[in-house]
Write an enzyme that holds these catalytic residues in place. Structure first.
Site, PDB file in Angstrom:
ATOM      1  N   GLU A   2      -4.981   3.632   5.864  1.00  0.00           N
ATOM      2  CA  GLU A   2      -4.883   3.454   4.593  1.00  0.00           C
ATOM      3  C   GLU A   2      -5.620   4.613   3.864  1.00  0.00           C
ATOM      4  O   GLU A   2      -5.117   4.913   2.824  1.00  0.00           O
ATOM      5  CB  GLU A   2      -5.582   2.261   4.112  1.00  0.00           C
ATOM      6  CG  GLU A   2      -5.530   1.687   2.639  1.00  0.00           C
ATOM      7  CD  GLU A   2      -5.920   0.415   2.443  1.00  0.00           C
ATOM      8  OE1 GLU A   2      -6.451   0.171   1.373  1.00  0.00           O
ATOM      9  OE2 GLU A   2      -5.414  -0.606   3.199  1.00  0.00           O
ATOM     10  N   SER A  26     -11.391   0.476   2.683  1.00  0.00           N
ATOM     11  CA  SER A  26     -10.503   0.133   3.878  1.00  0.00           C
ATOM     12  C   SER A  26      -9.829   1.189   4.894  1.00  0.00           C
ATOM     13  O   SER A  26      -9.175   2.002   4.043  1.00  0.00           O
ATOM     14  CB  SER A  26      -9.613  -0.739   3.473  1.00  0.00           C
ATOM     15  OG  SER A  26     -10.160  -2.050   2.980  1.00  0.00           O
ATOM     16  N   ARG A  80       0.875  -1.179  -0.042  1.00  0.00           N
ATOM     17  CA  ARG A  80      -0.036   0.093   0.044  1.00  0.00           C
ATOM     18  C   ARG A  80       0.853   1.161   0.154  1.00  0.00           C
ATOM     19  O   ARG A  80       0.630   2.199   0.647  1.00  0.00           O
ATOM     20  CB  ARG A  80      -0.828   0.049   1.284  1.00  0.00           C
ATOM     21  CG  ARG A  80      -1.865  -1.263   1.212  1.00  0.00           C
ATOM     22  CD  ARG A  80      -2.968  -1.053   0.182  1.00  0.00           C
ATOM     23  NE  ARG A  80      -3.827  -2.256   0.276  1.00  0.00           N
ATOM     24  CZ  ARG A  80      -3.821  -3.261  -0.407  1.00  0.00           C
ATOM     25  NH1 ARG A  80      -2.749  -3.535  -1.021  1.00  0.00           N
ATOM     26  NH2 ARG A  80      -4.751  -4.071  -0.451  1.00  0.00           N
TER      27      ARG A  80
END
Length: 323
Positions: A302, A232, A183
């Protein structure tokens, strides 16, 4: 009164904008862009006509004016005080095309929704892109954060990335130069990604369609996709899942103001209808504090959080106050 003044910035730039073809909007309401439907205005929103226009604009933009890039707003929390400087949002007309450039390669503009790239790959019989069918963002964001789902990440498909830097220069980066990890990309923060070349592999359309259908079924079954959400909220920590840690800390359904950790999938934060960005960020930091206290796991955001707090509504990292 807002914390930013786009008309003053536009006036400052008025003598430098000859030949700029894109749209400039002062005090642009970001709560109409973000999926959370919250947040203050962008001081000045610029939607370039194409890559040449973006380059020309950045060449004349004074160095002291900050630049922020946003996509479709799906994984984004804009704070209530707004975003100072220029917010660049690539237009679908200038940056929204997908082109098959070889048997297994597709060149995609950064404004293309991830789902459209998956659809283009399906049409071309190119496998390996089904995971994008379940990611509610655009390719520019996927490139920046190495977006992934269903066991596949963006870095597995990227060959090269095209961008424009803060000085208006065109740049091309290889997969290695993007510096991908989970990520994350370590590519320079000032780059505005404009397009990328991706590579998959030959696969029959029926198989690709089945994979995409499985991705869609999973999303509809376990995620609150019909809510005002940002996807998320936290990255998965090593060795565990973020949702498991949130659940173990008793935060499933936790509510602050109009913000709630989804009872359906507790790593999704939702705006139940009246949330401010302050509510959402406060909720997120409260969850982080509770998880740290419960299991010692330090959750990392995130969702990308940008902009200014309203005076007196600053949110401190890892709130100590338990709610």
């Amino acid at each position: 009164m807002t914390a930013v003044d786009g008309n003053a910035l536009l006036e400052r730039l008025s003598g430098k904008l000859d030949g700029i073809r894109g749209r400039l909007t002062p005090n642009a309401p970001m709560d109409q862009i973000t999926w959370f439907r919250t947040g203050g205005p962008a001081e000045l929103l610029f939607q370039p006509a194409d890559e040449d226009d973006l380059s020309a604009f950045l060449k004349v933009l004074p160095e002291d004016v900050p630049v922020t890039v946003v996509g479709v707003g799906s994984n984004l929390l804009v704070r209530d005080g707004g975003i100072p400087g220029v917010v660049v949002r690539l237009s679908a007309r200038g940056f929204g095309q997908a082109e098959v450039v070889s048997e297994n390669r597709i060149r995609a503009g950064a404004a293309i929704p991830d789902k459209r790239l998956a659809a283009a790959a399906l049409e071309a019989g190119i496998g390996g892109f089904h995971f994008y069918h379940g990611i509610p963002g655009s390719i520019g964001g996927a490139l920046r954060m190495n977006a992934g789902a269903n066991g596949v990440e963006t870095r597995a498909r990227v060959i090269e990335v095209h961008a424009v830097d803060r000085q208006g220069n065109r740049v091309t980066l290889s997969n290695d130069e993007m510096g991908y990890s989970y990520r994350h990309s370590s590519a320079p923060k000032d780059l505005v990604f404009t397009a990328a070349v991706f590579e998959g592999f030959p696969e029959d359309s029926a198989t690709i369609r089945a994979e995409m259908d499985a991705v869609q079924h999973h999303r509809e079954t376990v995620q609150p996709i019909k809510e005002k959400t940002g996807g998320s909220t936290f990255k998965n920590p090593e060795g565990t899942s973020a949702w498991k840690e949130v659940d173990r800390a008793g935060c499933r359904g936790l509510t602050i103001g109009g913000a709630q950790m989804s009872p359906m999938h507790c790593n999704f934060m939702i705006n139940t209808g009246t949330a401010t960005s302050h509510d959402l960020e406060t909720l997120g930091e409260t969850v982080r504090a509770r998880v740290l206290e419960n299991s010692g796991v330090r959750l990392e955001w995130e969702i990308k959080r940008i902009g200014l707090f309203r005076p007196g509504q600053e949110v401190q990292e890892f709130l100590g106050r338990m709610i």
